[in-house]
Design an enzyme around this catalytic site. Structure first.
Site, PDB file in Angstrom:
ATOM      1  N   GLY A 174     -13.844  -2.531 115.212  1.00 48.15           N
ATOM      2  CA  GLY A 174     -14.024  -2.354 113.777  1.00 48.15           C
ATOM      3  C   GLY A 174     -15.069  -3.318 113.269  1.00 48.15           C
ATOM      4  O   GLY A 174     -15.387  -4.307 113.938  1.00 48.15           O
ATOM      5  N   SER A 215     -19.379  32.971 115.304  1.00 50.07           N
ATOM      6  CA  SER A 215     -20.758  32.580 115.025  1.00 50.07           C
ATOM      7  C   SER A 215     -21.651  32.742 116.245  1.00 50.07           C
ATOM      8  O   SER A 215     -22.873  32.793 116.125  1.00 50.07           O
ATOM      9  CB  SER A 215     -20.807  31.124 114.564  1.00 50.07           C
ATOM     10  OG  SER A 215     -20.477  30.259 115.645  1.00 50.07           O
ATOM     11  N   GLY A 216     -21.034  32.809 117.428  1.00 52.10           N
ATOM     12  CA  GLY A 216     -21.810  32.818 118.652  1.00 52.10           C
ATOM     13  C   GLY A 216     -21.984  31.432 119.225  1.00 52.10           C
ATOM     14  O   GLY A 216     -22.520  31.254 120.318  1.00 52.10           O
ATOM     15  N   GLY A 217     -21.521  30.413 118.487  1.00 56.97           N
ATOM     16  CA  GLY A 217     -21.544  29.047 118.995  1.00 56.97           C
ATOM     17  C   GLY A 217     -20.446  28.844 120.018  1.00 56.97           C
ATOM     18  O   GLY A 217     -19.563  29.685 120.199  1.00 56.97           O
ATOM     19  N   ASP A 225     -17.823  26.771 120.140  1.00 53.77           N
ATOM     20  CA  ASP A 225     -16.438  26.618 119.678  1.00 53.77           C
ATOM     21  C   ASP A 225     -15.809  27.951 119.271  1.00 53.77           C
ATOM     22  O   ASP A 225     -14.713  28.293 119.713  1.00 53.77           O
ATOM     23  CB  ASP A 225     -16.382  25.631 118.502  1.00 53.77           C
ATOM     24  CG  ASP A 225     -16.982  24.279 118.853  1.00 53.77           C
ATOM     25  OD1 ASP A 225     -16.989  23.940 120.050  1.00 53.77           O
ATOM     26  OD2 ASP A 225     -17.453  23.580 117.946  1.00 53.77           O
ATOM     27  N   SER A 226     -16.494  28.695 118.416  1.00 46.06           N
ATOM     28  CA  SER A 226     -15.913  29.965 117.967  1.00 46.06           C
ATOM     29  C   SER A 226     -15.847  30.970 119.104  1.00 46.06           C
ATOM     30  O   SER A 226     -14.924  31.784 119.172  1.00 46.06           O
ATOM     31  CB  SER A 226     -16.710  30.538 116.784  1.00 46.06           C
ATOM     32  OG  SER A 226     -17.988  30.990 117.189  1.00 46.06           O
ATOM     33  N   SER A 227     -16.793  30.917 120.037  1.00 48.09           N
ATOM     34  CA  SER A 227     -16.782  31.842 121.172  1.00 48.09           C
ATOM     35  C   SER A 227     -15.590  31.581 122.084  1.00 48.09           C
ATOM     36  O   SER A 227     -14.901  32.509 122.514  1.00 48.09           O
ATOM     37  CB  SER A 227     -18.086  31.705 121.970  1.00 48.09           C
ATOM     38  OG  SER A 227     -19.202  32.070 121.187  1.00 48.09           O
ATOM     39  N   TYR A 243     -12.640  -5.809 117.910  1.00 49.28           N
ATOM     40  CA  TYR A 243     -11.815  -6.197 116.768  1.00 49.28           C
ATOM     41  C   TYR A 243     -10.335  -6.044 117.099  1.00 49.28           C
ATOM     42  O   TYR A 243      -9.500  -6.855 116.677  1.00 49.28           O
ATOM     43  CB  TYR A 243     -12.169  -5.343 115.546  1.00 49.28           C
ATOM     44  CG  TYR A 243     -11.290  -5.615 114.333  1.00 49.28           C
ATOM     45  CD1 TYR A 243     -11.597  -6.640 113.449  1.00 49.28           C
ATOM     46  CD2 TYR A 243     -10.155  -4.842 114.086  1.00 49.28           C
ATOM     47  CE1 TYR A 243     -10.783  -6.897 112.345  1.00 49.28           C
ATOM     48  CE2 TYR A 243      -9.349  -5.090 112.988  1.00 49.28           C
ATOM     49  CZ  TYR A 243      -9.657  -6.120 112.118  1.00 49.28           C
ATOM     50  OH  TYR A 243      -8.852  -6.363 111.035  1.00 49.28           O
TER      51      TYR A 243
END
Length: 510
Positions: free
Chosen positions: A54, A222-224, A226-228, A82
């Site tokens: 931190g 979206s074709g990205g 993550d969504s794929s 920290y």
């Protein structure tokens, strides 16, 4: 399943620490220090706890502190930077500030004989970043490592299994950092390594097959990456009961929209609705030059298009989103500071009629999502697709947005990516693309004066995208890309290469 708690005290490496733990096949989750009590930690059954670093001093009243009862909770504990100083402070020890004891960057480290350092040579290099230091280990603790400036570079109370290191074992600059983390997880915490992507996929498919049986599921695709991955995972569970809506906003790279349709409609035989919304988005973006305004318009219009298509489909029971763990963390919660807001976190407006949001990847980091994608049989070119911003080429096209400028940028970007791949450099850089600036410059073509557009090529190398260095792309690759761009795209007269790292720049231009 065993799990490790990463208690976040505001350090910049909190996500990296959790990722490193998971690389050792042990599940880790991040919690803000002020959002979980000692009793809740004990009840959750954690195998170990890691205090992050931190930016504060433990003596600052405004700095993050924690209940000292954690030291007697009977759970193995490792404090980093920290986090190490906080353990010393809670144990009644001293933490001092002295300019000649501060250390930054690579530092020579000497370690003693201790389970935390099994397999670590007596002398190695670690990564330090601190102003304060611990002059002597508190009562009940022993100093087990030192540097030239830091007498307590590591300490431990072996009886209570409490350890602290002043350096950062999670970063690659610490030579034996991975070994040190492995020792804490396996030798101190007694973990066995039961976090595997194969079992994750199997368990998720089983879970959703039972939970969503006979239900209608909608996914914004979206074709990205993550969504794929989320879409294919749900398709494995519910089959044709999943409807994927792919909004083609006209801001994708060359051939990308057709590729998405080919993979999901034909390779996976998924129920895909492709919406051609290019004209709609370009109309909304006409004359807009301010980057954040572009983002807001695109995000808002995406939701409006998705709503229109969802109404045509009718009542759906569940909405699938490709939310991943960094989305959740970075969106902030409570009084934690928000780094950036994500459209994936929080859902869509109530106009879309669904009962619940399904986020199958919510607990995963990007590298884990990719592993899931490969396990599901998604083509490698999609799984290893480069990060691509939600607003697409709109933020790589400086100034106002027109179809003509987007088509020019698409061609330049495609040429650069082709030459990177042909030159065999695609595995040596993490993200590479072209930017169309709003700068014009004089050129000479066919003995005639021209006044054309300027393209910037950008390539970066990074482990986590929190920082990034510009990639040393071989000159012959840059030369071929530049020659092709100026020869094949009439309106471009100049090509430049961006050699700025992050920080001070960001990866994207807008």
């Amino acid at each position: 399943m065993q799990k490790i708690l990463v208690l976040d005290f505001g350090g910049q490496y909190n996500q990296l620490i959790a990722r490193r733990v998971r690389e050792h096949h042990i599940y880790a989750e991040i919690k803000p220090y002020n959002k979980i009590t000692v009793d809740e930690i004990k009840a959750a059954g954690y195998s170990g706890i890691i205090f992050t670093g931190g930016p504060n001093s433990v003596y600052d009243p405004a700095s993050p502190h924690y209940d000292p009862a954690i030291l007697d909770a009977g759970i193995p504990l490792l404090g980093i930077c920290y986090g190490c100083q906080l353990i010393a402070y809670m144990a009644g020890g001293d933490v001092a500030s002295a300019e000649n004891s501060s250390e930054y960057g690579k530092v020579a480290l000497t370690v003693g004989d201790n389970p935390l350092f099994d397999g670590v040579p007596e002398n190695s290099v670690c990564w330090m970043s601190h102003r304060d230091f611990i002059p002597a280990a508190p009562e009940g603790f022993s100093a087990i490592a030192h540097t030239a400036q830091c007498p307590t570079a590591a300490m431990c109370d072996e009886k209570r299994k409490i350890y602290g290191v002043q350096f950062h074992p999670e970063v690659t600059h610490t030579e034996y950092g991975q070994q040190i983390l492995h020792n804490f997880l396996y030798k101190v915490c007694g973990c066995v390594g039961d976090w595997q992507m194969d079992s994750f996929v199997e368990n998720k498919i089983k879970e959703y097959r039972e939970k969503l049986a006979g239900k209608k599921v909608l996914c914004a695709l979206s074709g990205g990456v993550d969504s794929s991955v989320a879409a294919v995972l749900l398709h494995k569970a519910v089959g044709d009961n999943l409807v994927c809506v792919f909004v083609d906003h006209g801001l994708l790279r060359k051939g990308e929209a057709d590729s998405v349709e080919q993979i999901f409609r034909h390779t996976f035989n998924m129920n895909l609705v492709r919406v051609d919304a290019e004209e709609r988005f370009l109309t909304k973006l006409a004359g807009v030059t301010e980057p954040e305004k572009k983002r807001k318009i695109i995000g808002e219009e995406f939701i409006r298009v998705f709503e229109d298509e969802a109404k045509k489909i009718g009542k759906v029971n569940y909405l699938v989103q490709g939310t991943i763990y960094p989305d959740v963390i970075e969106s902030g919660s409570g009084d934690a500071s928000t780094i950036k807001s994500h459209h994936n976190v929080g859902g869509l407006p109530s106009v879309v009629d669904f009962d619940e949001i399904i986020e199958p990847l919510r607990d995963l980091f990007k590298d884990e999502v990719r592993k899931v994608g490969l396990t599901l049989g998604i083509p490698e070119e999609l799984v290893w697709r480069q990060p691509f911003p939600g607003p697409g080429l709109a933020i790589r096209c400086i100034g106002d947005i027109t179809k003509e400028k987007l088509d020019t940028l698409r061609e330049a970007d495609a040429i650069f990516r082709e030459e990177i791949a042909r030159g065999g450099f695609d595995k040596n850089t993490n993200q590479y693309f072209a930017v169309l600036t709003d700068t014009r410059s004089v050129g000479v073509m066919g003995d005639a004066r021209t006044y054309g557009k300027t393209v910037v090529l950008r390539a970066v190398t990074t482990d986590d995208f929190m920082t990034a260095d510009w990639s040393r792309v071989p000159y012959d690759i840059l030369e071929k890309a530049s020659t092709r761009i100026t020869n094949e795209i009439p309106d471009i007269t100049r090509v430049t290469y961006d050699i700025t790292s992050k920080p001070p720049a960001t990866v994207e231009w807008e």
